[in-house]
Motif scaffolding. Structure first.
Motif, PDB file in Angstrom:
ATOM      1  N   ILE A  33      73.603  20.611  14.321  1.00  0.00           N
ATOM      2  CA  ILE A  33      73.422  20.165  15.702  1.00  0.00           C
ATOM      3  C   ILE A  33      74.636  19.347  16.133  1.00  0.00           C
ATOM      4  CG2 ILE A  33      70.904  20.193  15.683  1.00  0.00           C
ATOM      5  CD1 ILE A  33      70.927  17.217  15.172  1.00  0.00           C
ATOM      6  N   ALA A  34      74.865  19.310  17.451  1.00  0.00           N
ATOM      7  CA  ALA A  34      76.054  18.662  18.005  1.00  0.00           C
ATOM      8  C   ALA A  34      75.800  17.191  18.308  1.00  0.00           C
ATOM      9  CB  ALA A  34      76.483  19.385  19.279  1.00  0.00           C
ATOM     10  N   LYS A  35      76.879  16.454  18.458  1.00  0.00           N
ATOM     11  CA  LYS A  35      76.797  15.061  18.889  1.00  0.00           C
ATOM     12  C   LYS A  35      76.133  14.994  20.264  1.00  0.00           C
ATOM     13  CE  LYS A  35      79.705  11.021  19.842  1.00  0.00           C
ATOM     14  NZ  LYS A  35      81.095  10.499  19.915  1.00  0.00           N
ATOM     15  N   ASN A  36      75.321  13.967  20.470  1.00  0.00           N
ATOM     16  CA  ASN A  36      74.595  13.704  21.719  1.00  0.00           C
ATOM     17  C   ASN A  36      73.420  14.657  21.946  1.00  0.00           C
ATOM     18  OD1 ASN A  36      76.311  11.549  22.372  1.00  0.00           O
ATOM     19  ND2 ASN A  36      77.778  12.936  23.352  1.00  0.00           N
ATOM     20  N   GLN A  37      73.031  15.409  20.906  1.00  0.00           N
ATOM     21  CA  GLN A  37      71.865  16.285  21.011  1.00  0.00           C
ATOM     22  C   GLN A  37      70.615  15.463  21.340  1.00  0.00           C
ATOM     23  OE1 GLN A  37      71.251  19.844  20.437  1.00  0.00           O
ATOM     24  NE2 GLN A  37      69.299  19.168  21.294  1.00  0.00           N
ATOM     25  N   ILE A  38      69.839  15.957  22.290  1.00  0.00           N
ATOM     26  CA  ILE A  38      68.564  15.335  22.650  1.00  0.00           C
ATOM     27  C   ILE A  38      67.450  15.950  21.805  1.00  0.00           C
ATOM     28  CG2 ILE A  38      66.821  15.138  24.481  1.00  0.00           C
ATOM     29  CD1 ILE A  38      69.088  13.223  24.879  1.00  0.00           C
ATOM     30  N   ALA A  39      66.549  15.107  21.322  1.00  0.00           N
ATOM     31  CA  ALA A  39      65.405  15.572  20.538  1.00  0.00           C
ATOM     32  C   ALA A  39      64.261  14.587  20.743  1.00  0.00           C
ATOM     33  CB  ALA A  39      65.772  15.683  19.061  1.00  0.00           C
ATOM     34  N   ARG A  40      63.123  14.902  20.169  1.00  0.00           N
ATOM     35  CA  ARG A  40      61.978  13.993  20.202  1.00  0.00           C
ATOM     36  C   ARG A  40      61.607  13.630  18.774  1.00  0.00           C
ATOM     37  NH1 ARG A  40      55.986  15.445  22.432  1.00  0.00           N
ATOM     38  NH2 ARG A  40      56.455  17.259  21.146  1.00  0.00           N
ATOM     39  N   LYS A  53      63.166  21.158  34.645  1.00  0.00           N
ATOM     40  CA  LYS A  53      62.169  20.532  33.772  1.00  0.00           C
ATOM     41  C   LYS A  53      62.571  20.591  32.306  1.00  0.00           C
ATOM     42  CE  LYS A  53      58.234  21.864  36.682  1.00  0.00           C
ATOM     43  NZ  LYS A  53      56.995  22.682  36.717  1.00  0.00           N
ATOM     44  N   SER A  54      63.285  21.631  31.939  1.00  0.00           N
ATOM     45  CA  SER A  54      63.691  21.861  30.556  1.00  0.00           C
ATOM     46  C   SER A  54      65.049  22.547  30.573  1.00  0.00           C
ATOM     47  CB  SER A  54      62.647  22.735  29.836  1.00  0.00           C
ATOM     48  OG  SER A  54      62.547  24.001  30.465  1.00  0.00           O
ATOM     49  N   PRO A  55      65.733  22.644  29.444  1.00  0.00           N
ATOM     50  CA  PRO A  55      67.029  23.328  29.427  1.00  0.00           C
ATOM     51  C   PRO A  55      66.871  24.838  29.596  1.00  0.00           C
ATOM     52  CG  PRO A  55      66.461  22.569  27.220  1.00  0.00           C
ATOM     53  CD  PRO A  55      65.434  22.018  28.136  1.00  0.00           C
ATOM     54  N   LYS A  80      72.598  15.977  25.559  1.00  0.00           N
ATOM     55  CA  LYS A  80      72.796  17.392  25.846  1.00  0.00           C
ATOM     56  C   LYS A  80      71.928  18.270  24.956  1.00  0.00           C
ATOM     57  CE  LYS A  80      76.433  19.533  24.447  1.00  0.00           C
ATOM     58  NZ  LYS A  80      77.816  19.973  24.202  1.00  0.00           N
ATOM     59  N   ASN A  81      71.859  19.532  25.325  1.00  0.00           N
ATOM     60  CA  ASN A  81      71.282  20.579  24.494  1.00  0.00           C
ATOM     61  C   ASN A  81      71.988  21.876  24.858  1.00  0.00           C
ATOM     62  OD1 ASN A  81      69.089  21.624  22.614  1.00  0.00           O
ATOM     63  ND2 ASN A  81      68.734  22.902  24.415  1.00  0.00           N
ATOM     64  N   ARG A  82      72.889  22.311  23.989  1.00  0.00           N
ATOM     65  CA  ARG A  82      73.715  23.497  24.229  1.00  0.00           C
ATOM     66  C   ARG A  82      74.465  23.365  25.556  1.00  0.00           C
ATOM     67  NH1 ARG A  82      72.903  27.538  20.559  1.00  0.00           N
ATOM     68  NH2 ARG A  82      71.107  27.282  19.170  1.00  0.00           N
ATOM     69  N   ASP A  83      74.178  24.226  26.542  1.00  0.00           N
ATOM     70  CA  ASP A  83      74.923  24.211  27.803  1.00  0.00           C
ATOM     71  C   ASP A  83      74.211  23.424  28.895  1.00  0.00           C
ATOM     72  OD1 ASP A  83      76.929  25.797  26.710  1.00  0.00           O
ATOM     73  OD2 ASP A  83      75.871  27.651  27.213  1.00  0.00           O
ATOM     74  N   PHE A  84      73.318  22.524  28.500  1.00  0.00           N
ATOM     75  CA  PHE A  84      72.575  21.719  29.464  1.00  0.00           C
ATOM     76  C   PHE A  84      72.704  20.245  29.100  1.00  0.00           C
ATOM     77  CE2 PHE A  84      70.662  25.881  29.471  1.00  0.00           C
ATOM     78  CZ  PHE A  84      70.356  26.134  30.801  1.00  0.00           C
ATOM     79  N   TRP A  85      72.562  19.402  30.129  1.00  0.00           N
ATOM     80  CA  TRP A  85      72.633  17.952  29.938  1.00  0.00           C
ATOM     81  C   TRP A  85      71.382  17.308  30.514  1.00  0.00           C
ATOM     82  CZ3 TRP A  85      76.649  15.444  27.422  1.00  0.00           C
ATOM     83  CH2 TRP A  85      77.750  16.260  27.095  1.00  0.00           C
TER      84      TRP A  85
END
Length: 436
Positions: free
Chosen positions: A325-332, A378-380, A400-405
């Motif tokens: 996973i990339a830096k700044n990845q959003i998760a729960r 609502k979601s990426p 971020k998540n892939r091509d979304f912020w």
């Protein structure tokens, strides 16, 4: 005259456990045909087919969203002589029905239900009759969630038979050569000072007590709960007699070196017999490392978090099957052990990450001003429309998540924007201490 056939009355449903009874009640109410009911049923099966692989002892605090149908499965090994001990603690105020079931994977890779936790205390204890792989399933009822702590341990079934000693006092183990290799040791030798009390590891009755050949002064105690005989040899003194009913903790005699142990330091030879001799070690010693308790700040549990650097998450805490996973990845954050968080990515993938690699979203990464009209999602997913973004609106970038912020607007509303829309906006700051 018209003939008639005997009416066939269907046999009444007889659930084998509380989970089956609850599932049947959902079916009777036609709830399994709903999307959420079908998800609940599917999750129950998936948790058994793709469990999280762990090593006992293990403890994890978990978060379950009441709007989602979630079941968790944990796979681990256990040996005969151990007791699988499971405790589930409700960490949030919650009176929901919660189902905790234990399954054994048999020699044909089939799952066999073997035990169910008490529905009130959420405690489960099971003594395996054979070495095997087990799966523990945890699942709340529909539309109920909260925070729970699950503790899984493999503990000895017997008390240690020498007073004041632990397994560290064992000086000779099962299978060690005897008589120049002509036979093997059928037990363990526990060394202690002469006269140290020998205590009953479990309830039972005395079958034999007296002098017997190479064992010297011996006691045979029958463990009726497990249908096995316990053998105590080389005693200095015997303090019981044949036929005595014994409770766990009663003194049977004292440590000595009678019989063929006259030339060795005082010790207890302890053996277990059931259809022949069996290694006593698993009956006396807990397996695995010391339990690492979950503690400290659990405020991230159930919340969105950000990954601080590019890294990998793994399917289990042992590091198997990693996902990059990339830096700044959003998760729960949906679970936490003593050293790791279990996180869920927006696409549903889950994995474990070290605690020092995540942070909350209290500080934004960047402040944007929209140049043009756009949409908040609502979601990426480009199809998941939430609301409009007007030109000159201020947005705080959270991750971020892939091509979304993931961003938050001035009204405190969170949503996703595309990478292209982000790049078309004006950035006020571009370092990670931007307050919101």
């Amino acid at each position: 005259m018209l003939g008639c056939e005997n009416e066939k009355v269907p046999a009444p449903f007889k659930p084998r456990n509380d989970h089956e009874a609850y599932e049947h009640s959902l079916e009777e109410a036609n709830l399994l045909s709903t999307a959420l009911g079908a998800d609940w049923q599917k999750s129950a099966q998936t948790s058994l087919e793709s469990p999280i692989k762990i090593s006992s002892p293990y403890e994890e605090a978990i978060y379950i969203d009441e709007k989602e149908a979630v079941a968790l499965g944990y796979q681990f090994s256990a040996k005969r002589g151990q007791k699988i001990q499971v405790n589930v603690e409700r960490m949030s105020q919650n009176d929901a029905k919660t189902f905790v079931d234990l399954f054994r994977i048999d020699e044909h890779s089939k799952l066999r239900h073997v035990a169910t936790a008490d529905s009130e205390e959420l405690l489960l204890g099971f003594e395996p009759r054979r070495d095997a792989i087990y799966v523990l399933r945890f699942q709340p009822e529909l539309l109920r969630g909260g925070e729970f702590k699950i503790t899984i341990q493999n503990v000895p079934t017997l008390r240690f038979p020498v007073a004041g000693k632990t397994d560290k006092a064992i000086g000779s183990f099962w299978g060690a050569p005897r008589d120049g290799g002509r036979r093997k040791h059928e037990g363990v030798d526990i060394f202690a000072a002469r006269g140290t009390p020998i205590i009953a590891p479990t309830d039972g009755y005395v079958r034999t007590a007296g002098k017997r050949g190479i064992g010297g002064n011996v006691v045979w105690l029958y463990d009726s709960k497990r249908s096995q005989s316990l053998y105590f040899a080389h005693l200095n003194k015997i303090l019981v007699k044949k036929g005595d009913r014994i409770n766990a903790g009663d003194t049977l005699g004292t440590v000595g070196n009678t019989g063929n142990a006259r030339t060795t330091p005082p010790h207890l030879h302890f053996g277990i017999y059931k259809n022949g001799a069996t290694d006593p070690l698993n009956h006396l010693k807990a397996t695995g490392k010391r339990l690492k308790r979950v503690g400290g700040d659990l405020s991230y549990l159930g919340e969105e978090i950000r990954v601080n650097r590019s890294t990998s998450i793994s399917k289990d805490v042992e590091g198997r099957q990693s996902i990059r996973i990339a830096k700044n990845q959003i998760a729960r954050a949906i679970g936490t052990t003593a050293s790791h968080y279990r996180i869920e990515l927006p696409n549903g993938q889950e994995g474990y990450i070290r605690k020092n690699l995540i942070s909350d979203l209290d500080r934004s990464l960047e402040r944007l001003y929209a140049r043009d009209h756009g949409v908040l999602l609502k979601s990426p997913d480009r199809r998941a429309y939430l609301t409009d973004v007007d030109a000159n609106d201020q947005l705080f970038v959270l991750g971020k998540n892939r091509d979304f912020w993931l961003v938050e607007n001035d009204a405190g509303q969170k949503g996703w924007i595309t990478n292209n829309y982000k790049n078309s906006s004006r950035s006020r700051r571009s370092y990670s201490d931007t307050p919101r």
